[in-house]
Design a protein around this motif. Structure first.
Motif, PDB file in Angstrom:
ATOM      1  N   ARG A   9      11.730   3.442   2.021  1.00 18.06           N
ATOM      2  CA  ARG A   9      11.293   2.413   1.069  1.00 18.06           C
ATOM      3  C   ARG A   9       9.844   2.697   0.719  1.00 18.06           C
ATOM      4  O   ARG A   9       9.111   3.296   1.512  1.00 18.06           O
ATOM      5  CB  ARG A   9      11.497   1.010   1.609  1.00 18.06           C
ATOM      6  CG  ARG A   9      10.695   0.640   2.802  1.00 18.06           C
ATOM      7  CD  ARG A   9      11.062  -0.761   3.321  1.00 18.06           C
ATOM      8  NE  ARG A   9      10.462  -0.979   4.608  1.00 18.06           N
ATOM      9  CZ  ARG A   9       9.213  -1.394   4.794  1.00 18.06           C
ATOM     10  NH1 ARG A   9       8.446  -1.652   3.756  1.00 18.06           N
ATOM     11  NH2 ARG A   9       8.722  -1.544   6.000  1.00 18.06           N
ATOM     12  N   TYR A  10       9.459   2.320  -0.463  1.00 12.44           N
ATOM     13  CA  TYR A  10       8.114   2.578  -0.968  1.00 12.44           C
ATOM     14  C   TYR A  10       7.572   1.289  -1.550  1.00 12.44           C
ATOM     15  O   TYR A  10       8.199   0.694  -2.428  1.00 12.44           O
ATOM     16  CB  TYR A  10       8.165   3.680  -2.042  1.00 12.44           C
ATOM     17  CG  TYR A  10       6.956   4.568  -2.080  1.00 12.44           C
ATOM     18  CD1 TYR A  10       6.774   5.561  -1.131  1.00 12.44           C
ATOM     19  CD2 TYR A  10       5.996   4.423  -3.069  1.00 12.44           C
ATOM     20  CE1 TYR A  10       5.661   6.388  -1.169  1.00 12.44           C
ATOM     21  CE2 TYR A  10       4.884   5.247  -3.110  1.00 12.44           C
ATOM     22  CZ  TYR A  10       4.725   6.221  -2.159  1.00 12.44           C
ATOM     23  OH  TYR A  10       3.623   7.037  -2.197  1.00 12.44           O
ATOM     24  N   GLU A  11       6.458   0.832  -1.051  1.00 11.04           N
ATOM     25  CA  GLU A  11       5.817  -0.396  -1.515  1.00 11.04           C
ATOM     26  C   GLU A  11       4.609  -0.017  -2.347  1.00 11.04           C
ATOM     27  O   GLU A  11       3.706   0.650  -1.858  1.00 11.04           O
ATOM     28  CB  GLU A  11       5.410  -1.259  -0.327  1.00 11.04           C
ATOM     29  CG  GLU A  11       6.595  -1.698   0.502  1.00 11.04           C
ATOM     30  CD  GLU A  11       6.196  -2.288   1.848  1.00 11.04           C
ATOM     31  OE1 GLU A  11       5.019  -2.179   2.237  1.00 11.04           O
ATOM     32  OE2 GLU A  11       7.083  -2.840   2.511  1.00 11.04           O
ATOM     33  N   GLY A  12       4.592  -0.433  -3.588  1.00  7.26           N
ATOM     34  CA  GLY A  12       3.556  -0.016  -4.509  1.00  7.26           C
ATOM     35  C   GLY A  12       4.017   1.231  -5.229  1.00  7.26           C
ATOM     36  O   GLY A  12       5.106   1.745  -4.985  1.00  7.26           O
ATOM     37  N   GLY A  17       0.817   3.697  -3.375  1.00  3.85           N
ATOM     38  CA  GLY A  17       2.002   3.215  -2.674  1.00  3.85           C
ATOM     39  C   GLY A  17       2.038   3.666  -1.231  1.00  3.85           C
ATOM     40  O   GLY A  17       1.406   4.644  -0.834  1.00  3.85           O
ATOM     41  N   LYS A  18       2.788   2.937  -0.446  1.00  2.00           N
ATOM     42  CA  LYS A  18       2.966   3.253   0.973  1.00  2.00           C
ATOM     43  C   LYS A  18       4.455   3.316   1.250  1.00  2.00           C
ATOM     44  O   LYS A  18       5.199   2.385   0.946  1.00  2.00           O
ATOM     45  CB  LYS A  18       2.335   2.180   1.876  1.00  2.00           C
ATOM     46  CG  LYS A  18       0.854   1.957   1.642  1.00  2.00           C
ATOM     47  CD  LYS A  18       0.038   3.103   2.170  1.00  2.00           C
ATOM     48  CE  LYS A  18      -1.436   2.803   1.983  1.00  2.00           C
ATOM     49  NZ  LYS A  18      -2.210   3.914   1.576  1.00  2.00           N
ATOM     50  N   GLY A  19       4.892   4.425   1.837  1.00  2.00           N
ATOM     51  CA  GLY A  19       6.296   4.604   2.138  1.00  2.00           C
ATOM     52  C   GLY A  19       6.566   4.495   3.623  1.00  2.00           C
ATOM     53  O   GLY A  19       5.674   4.650   4.455  1.00  2.00           O
ATOM     54  N   HIS A  20       7.838   4.205   3.929  1.00  2.00           N
ATOM     55  CA  HIS A  20       8.305   4.152   5.309  1.00  2.00           C
ATOM     56  C   HIS A  20       9.673   4.803   5.349  1.00  2.00           C
ATOM     57  O   HIS A  20      10.526   4.529   4.498  1.00  2.00           O
ATOM     58  CB  HIS A  20       8.384   2.706   5.800  1.00  2.00           C
ATOM     59  CG  HIS A  20       7.058   2.034   5.829  1.00  2.00           C
ATOM     60  ND1 HIS A  20       6.520   1.394   4.737  1.00  2.00           N
ATOM     61  CD2 HIS A  20       6.129   1.953   6.802  1.00  2.00           C
ATOM     62  CE1 HIS A  20       5.324   0.927   5.051  1.00  2.00           C
ATOM     63  NE2 HIS A  20       5.067   1.250   6.294  1.00  2.00           N
ATOM     64  N   GLU A  30      10.635   3.256  10.512  1.00  2.00           N
ATOM     65  CA  GLU A  30       9.548   2.762   9.671  1.00  2.00           C
ATOM     66  C   GLU A  30       8.315   3.669   9.775  1.00  2.00           C
ATOM     67  O   GLU A  30       7.172   3.195   9.765  1.00  2.00           O
ATOM     68  CB  GLU A  30       9.186   1.319  10.023  1.00  2.00           C
ATOM     69  CG  GLU A  30      10.293   0.327   9.748  1.00  2.00           C
ATOM     70  CD  GLU A  30      10.576   0.152   8.261  1.00  2.00           C
ATOM     71  OE1 GLU A  30       9.643  -0.129   7.505  1.00  2.00           O
ATOM     72  OE2 GLU A  30      11.753   0.306   7.868  1.00  2.00           O
ATOM     73  N   GLN A  32       5.466   5.993   8.628  1.00  5.13           N
ATOM     74  CA  GLN A  32       4.674   5.984   7.395  1.00  5.13           C
ATOM     75  C   GLN A  32       4.705   7.334   6.691  1.00  5.13           C
ATOM     76  O   GLN A  32       4.656   8.381   7.327  1.00  5.13           O
ATOM     77  CB  GLN A  32       3.231   5.627   7.728  1.00  5.13           C
ATOM     78  CG  GLN A  32       2.309   5.621   6.538  1.00  5.13           C
ATOM     79  CD  GLN A  32       0.890   5.264   6.929  1.00  5.13           C
ATOM     80  OE1 GLN A  32       0.665   4.423   7.770  1.00  5.13           O
ATOM     81  NE2 GLN A  32      -0.067   5.931   6.313  1.00  5.13           N
TER      82      GLN A  32
END
Length: 141
Positions: A9-12, A17-20, A30, A32
């Motif tokens: 998943r990628y937030e931003g 953005g920050k992925g996990h 999770e 990073q």
């Protein structure tokens, strides 16, 4: 048939953005990833590092089974894979996976070891899925 899974998943968006990333087994949970772990020295992982680990482990296991199938029972194998990501137009392409193998197998001729290693490289499922140059550097002893 075996099916394994991973998720991300990628937030931003973009560089900010920050992925996990996670794996079915939970080995990665999770973990990073993002621009700074892929193109800089940020803490976390990146797709190329994961592909390199997958290639090294798949090849080494394939070689281990090939050596056992050839009648060898004692030895140690150590493989490092280096995956190269090059700029390709507006995007990027994985252009190479360099496998570096060091092996010690009791009672094997170095030429036989190298032949079996090259056959294992060609037969490794991860080698087959990679659409790039795959090189193998073999060190025996």
């Amino acid at each position: 048939m075996v099916t394994r899974s991973g998720s991300a998943r990628y937030e931003g968006l973009g560089k900010d953005g920050k992925g996990h990333v996670s794996t079915q087994s939970g080995v990665l949970d999770e973990t990073q990833y993002g621009f700074n772990t892929r193109f800089e020295d940020g803490k976390g992982t990146n797709p190329e590092e994961l592909i390199a680990a997958a290639h090294a482990s798949c090849f080494t296991m394939a070689l281990s089974f090939a050596l056992a199938g050839a009648g060898h029972s004692q030895g140690n194998l150590e493989t490092t894979a280096k995956v190269t990501l090059d700029k390709d137009g507006d995007g990027f392409t994985i252009t190479r996976s360099q496998l570096s193998l060091t092996g010690q197998v009791d009672g094997i001729d170095p030429a036989e070891f190298e032949r079996i290693a090259n056959e294992a490289k060609a037969g490794c499922p991860v080698s087959k899925v990679l659409n790039c140059d795959i090189a193998l550097d073999v060190r025996f002893g």
